[in-house]
Write a protein that holds these residues in place. Sequence first.
Motif, PDB file in Angstrom:
ATOM      1  N   PRO A 128       0.799  -1.218   0.000  1.00 33.56           N
ATOM      2  CA  PRO A 128       0.000   0.000   0.000  1.00 33.56           C
ATOM      3  C   PRO A 128       0.835   1.271   0.000  1.00 33.56           C
ATOM      4  CG  PRO A 128      -0.710  -1.495   1.711  1.00 33.56           C
ATOM      5  CD  PRO A 128       0.529  -2.062   1.156  1.00 33.56           C
ATOM      6  N   VAL A 129       1.929   1.251   0.778  1.00 34.20           N
ATOM      7  CA  VAL A 129       2.770   2.441   0.829  1.00 34.20           C
ATOM      8  C   VAL A 129       3.363   2.718  -0.543  1.00 34.20           C
ATOM      9  CG1 VAL A 129       4.852   3.412   1.812  1.00 34.20           C
ATOM     10  CG2 VAL A 129       3.304   2.133   3.260  1.00 34.20           C
ATOM     11  N   LEU A 130       3.845   1.659  -1.198  1.00 31.57           N
ATOM     12  CA  LEU A 130       4.399   1.842  -2.532  1.00 31.57           C
ATOM     13  C   LEU A 130       3.338   2.332  -3.492  1.00 31.57           C
ATOM     14  CD1 LEU A 130       6.777  -1.157  -3.070  1.00 31.57           C
ATOM     15  CD2 LEU A 130       7.320   1.223  -2.713  1.00 31.57           C
ATOM     16  N   ASN A 131       2.152   1.783  -3.375  1.00 33.54           N
ATOM     17  CA  ASN A 131       1.081   2.212  -4.253  1.00 33.54           C
ATOM     18  C   ASN A 131       0.801   3.690  -4.090  1.00 33.54           C
ATOM     19  OD1 ASN A 131       0.113   0.415  -6.052  1.00 33.54           O
ATOM     20  ND2 ASN A 131      -1.088  -0.708  -4.537  1.00 33.54           N
ATOM     21  N   MET A 132       0.751   4.123  -2.839  1.00 28.24           N
ATOM     22  CA  MET A 132       0.518   5.534  -2.568  1.00 28.24           C
ATOM     23  C   MET A 132       1.606   6.383  -3.210  1.00 28.24           C
ATOM     24  SD  MET A 132      -1.968   6.640  -0.786  1.00 28.24           S
ATOM     25  CE  MET A 132      -3.432   5.799  -0.284  1.00 28.24           C
ATOM     26  N   LEU A 133       2.852   5.962  -2.997  1.00 26.73           N
ATOM     27  CA  LEU A 133       3.955   6.757  -3.527  1.00 26.73           C
ATOM     28  C   LEU A 133       3.929   6.755  -5.051  1.00 26.73           C
ATOM     29  CD1 LEU A 133       6.796   5.710  -1.110  1.00 26.73           C
ATOM     30  CD2 LEU A 133       5.584   7.861  -1.196  1.00 26.73           C
TER      31      LEU A 133
ATOM     32  N   LEU B  53      10.997  12.079   2.184  1.00 25.59           N
ATOM     33  CA  LEU B  53      10.944  13.521   2.444  1.00 25.59           C
ATOM     34  C   LEU B  53       9.708  14.132   1.795  1.00 25.59           C
ATOM     35  CD1 LEU B  53      14.581  14.866   2.054  1.00 25.59           C
ATOM     36  CD2 LEU B  53      13.170  14.788   4.091  1.00 25.59           C
ATOM     37  N   ASP B  54       9.519  13.745   0.534  1.00 22.52           N
ATOM     38  CA  ASP B  54       8.394  14.255  -0.222  1.00 22.52           C
ATOM     39  C   ASP B  54       7.087  13.944   0.510  1.00 22.52           C
ATOM     40  OD1 ASP B  54       7.603  15.512  -2.665  1.00 22.52           O
ATOM     41  OD2 ASP B  54       6.662  13.608  -3.181  1.00 22.52           O
ATOM     42  N   MET B  55       7.029  12.711   1.010  1.00 23.80           N
ATOM     43  CA  MET B  55       5.832  12.273   1.701  1.00 23.80           C
ATOM     44  C   MET B  55       5.583  13.111   2.946  1.00 23.80           C
ATOM     45  SD  MET B  55       5.280   8.383   2.703  1.00 23.80           S
ATOM     46  CE  MET B  55       6.425   8.319   4.033  1.00 23.80           C
ATOM     47  N   ILE B 292      -3.676  14.344   2.307  1.00 25.06           N
ATOM     48  CA  ILE B 292      -4.305  13.435   3.269  1.00 25.06           C
ATOM     49  C   ILE B 292      -3.801  12.020   3.066  1.00 25.06           C
ATOM     50  CG2 ILE B 292      -6.508  12.505   4.049  1.00 25.06           C
ATOM     51  CD1 ILE B 292      -7.761  15.134   3.284  1.00 25.06           C
ATOM     52  N   LYS B 293      -3.657  11.643   1.798  1.00 24.08           N
ATOM     53  CA  LYS B 293      -3.124  10.316   1.509  1.00 24.08           C
ATOM     54  C   LYS B 293      -1.726  10.154   2.104  1.00 24.08           C
ATOM     55  CE  LYS B 293      -5.476   9.223  -2.786  1.00 24.08           C
ATOM     56  NZ  LYS B 293      -5.317   9.156  -4.230  1.00 24.08           N
ATOM     57  N   MET B 294      -0.930  11.191   1.920  1.00 21.79           N
ATOM     58  CA  MET B 294       0.435  11.122   2.420  1.00 21.79           C
ATOM     59  C   MET B 294       0.449  11.059   3.953  1.00 21.79           C
ATOM     60  SD  MET B 294       2.585  10.681   0.291  1.00 21.79           S
ATOM     61  CE  MET B 294       2.553  10.463  -1.438  1.00 21.79           C
ATOM     62  N   ALA B 295      -0.452  11.806   4.551  1.00 16.91           N
ATOM     63  CA  ALA B 295      -0.529  11.768   6.006  1.00 16.91           C
ATOM     64  C   ALA B 295      -0.879  10.363   6.474  1.00 16.91           C
ATOM     65  CB  ALA B 295      -1.567  12.770   6.500  1.00 16.91           C
ATOM     66  N   ALA B 296      -1.805   9.732   5.746  1.00 19.08           N
ATOM     67  CA  ALA B 296      -2.177   8.365   6.104  1.00 19.08           C
ATOM     68  C   ALA B 296      -0.981   7.427   5.969  1.00 19.08           C
ATOM     69  CB  ALA B 296      -3.313   7.892   5.208  1.00 19.08           C
ATOM     70  N   THR B 297      -0.226   7.611   4.890  1.00 22.05           N
ATOM     71  CA  THR B 297       0.951   6.767   4.696  1.00 22.05           C
ATOM     72  C   THR B 297       1.957   6.961   5.819  1.00 22.05           C
ATOM     73  OG1 THR B 297       0.603   7.224   2.366  1.00 22.05           O
ATOM     74  CG2 THR B 297       2.577   6.024   2.949  1.00 22.05           C
ATOM     75  N   VAL B 298       2.176   8.225   6.172  1.00 25.42           N
ATOM     76  CA  VAL B 298       3.110   8.502   7.268  1.00 25.42           C
ATOM     77  C   VAL B 298       2.649   7.814   8.541  1.00 25.42           C
ATOM     78  CG1 VAL B 298       4.014  10.298   8.776  1.00 25.42           C
ATOM     79  CG2 VAL B 298       3.952  10.667   6.332  1.00 25.42           C
TER      80      VAL B 298
END
Lengths: 312, 327
Positions: A128-133, B53-55, B292-298
Amino acid sequence: MKKRKKILKLSARHSLVGWIFMLPWTIGFVIFFAYPLIQSVVFSLNKVVITAQGRKMNYVGSGNFADIFTKDAAFVERLSNFLVELILELPLIIVFSLVIAILLNQKVKCKGLFRTLFFLPIIVVSGPVLNMLLNTGSTTIPLIEQYGVYDAISGFLPSYLQQPVQTLFSELLLILWYSGVPTLIFFAGLQKIDASLYEAAYMDGASSWVSFWKIVLPSMRGMILIGCIYVTVFLATSEINDVIILIRDYMLNVNKGFGISAAMSWIYSLCILAAIGLCYLLFGHERKTKVKHSYMTKSEIRRYQNAKKKKS
Amino acid sequence: MRKRKKADTNWSAVYVRGKSRLWGRPNHRGWLYQSFIYLLLISLGFVYLYPILDMFITSFMTLTDLLDASVKWIPTQFTLDNYKEALEAMNVDKTFWPTVLGALLPALAQTAVCALTGYGLARYDFPLKKLLMALVLVTFIVPPYILLVPNYMMFSDYGMIGTLKTLVYPAMLGQGTKSAIFILIFMQFFKQTPLSLDEAARVDGASEKRIFFGIAIPLAIPAFIISFIFSFVWYWNDTYFTALYLTGGKVKTNVSTMLLELQNFDAVYLEHMKQASGWFAYSDGNVANEAIKMAATVLTIAPLLLIYFCLQKYFVEGIDRSGITGE
């Protein structure tokens, strides 16, 4: 006589204790590995239908396999895409992680910092993390797109390679991230090489370039094999892999059923095993190096032989 | 005449000396070589760090900053709203504990059993040992998907789908994700502790159990840490098996993990929006924005990062002490 009996007893006890240590794994192996393995062979040869009474199996022989290749284009297409990707990505990942491992093995300041940094992807990489990125475009390096590398590439390559190579570049960062564990493996391997070997080579006048090819690479062969196997397995089982997503979807799909997805996973696994076998052929066994005992260079030998011919 | 000759000889000496000073030798590197190495390390390190970093930075951005192309690295104002949204959308208060337990319990079980197995393989001779070692390797190479279908059916026959048992039981019996790697690591580690220690203990009358707990385990702490980290991370990050075993492939269930929520984030977010602002808010415009997506990933990787940075010292040390790879 008596003493001997006791020794025998001791060794029997020894092996018994050994078996006790192995017991949980062995039980697990039978329950969660051997039995399902046999079952999946059975499934792949049957059409499994789920009815109200339970599962019904109709023997269809190789029918499932035939169906996959004749009726269903999606699987074959995704599989071949994956294999092309594997062939392109595997060498890149291996070379890249070897370079990083060698860099990390140098005498530098802030060693710990760099190591922490380069092993970070191991922690972060997940589906999922890769997908997001990937979706938000964090994995592409903007510079590559800007300077028209794509156009340059598509000019040179045959058309069937263009698409994979383009994705390769657009996912370059991803590939670098996959090299976390191989880097770790290579790094551990590099540290096992005896430092006196380098020293001896240096004394004999070898540059670091030469000693890389003659010392580091040969002694890393086993590690490279392990790395290759790991990367292959990892790429094959990563959650953003199209093939296994398809297998899972089919499995949960009532119309397709367990039979087809079991057959698919067998085909898929055989392909992966073939890839691993290929890696083994390339790096597995030690090639016999010919030791040259002559004191003449090749050109000298040739001259000598020519002179001999002329004489006769 | 004489002067010129001297100058000639000097040039090669200058070249050699210059080379040794700039480029250096294997035992003493020159500054050119050093700076080359550092340049490579730092640039590669940046490439590695770039997505993270970008995230992080994107996750702090407001909507206006996101849309503004000139804002790339430094947001004009930091906001924590994205995190709030993500926390609510992913139901972190409900999914956090299943996620932690779903990683922690299998990881502990797996580490313990793999240690036992590795110890048995490294320290004891018994019939069929070679065969067992070969089988361990086979379990690594055979892709888990072959086993997926029958295992799923077995679990569903026993009614275990949707519980953590599906993850813990295989791990408890040494068949968790990539168990073979851990067995190899432990085997390598236990092989390194000298046999004479065992013998001394045996002469002093220690039992096999005592030798294992008193001598072998304390000497193999780095291996335990490495295995635990890897195991934890892999279980945490896994969505393929958790999606199947915990939820049975459905999107909405009672047991879910943060990673699964992240995987279906768009759907999850939509659901959240519906609940938060009534059904009429349901429209195409209500898709979660990048921040928001990035926040979720973090949020999902933050606990992993925390563990990694805490145990990082042992981790690297354990690798140094060798043995992550079987010979």
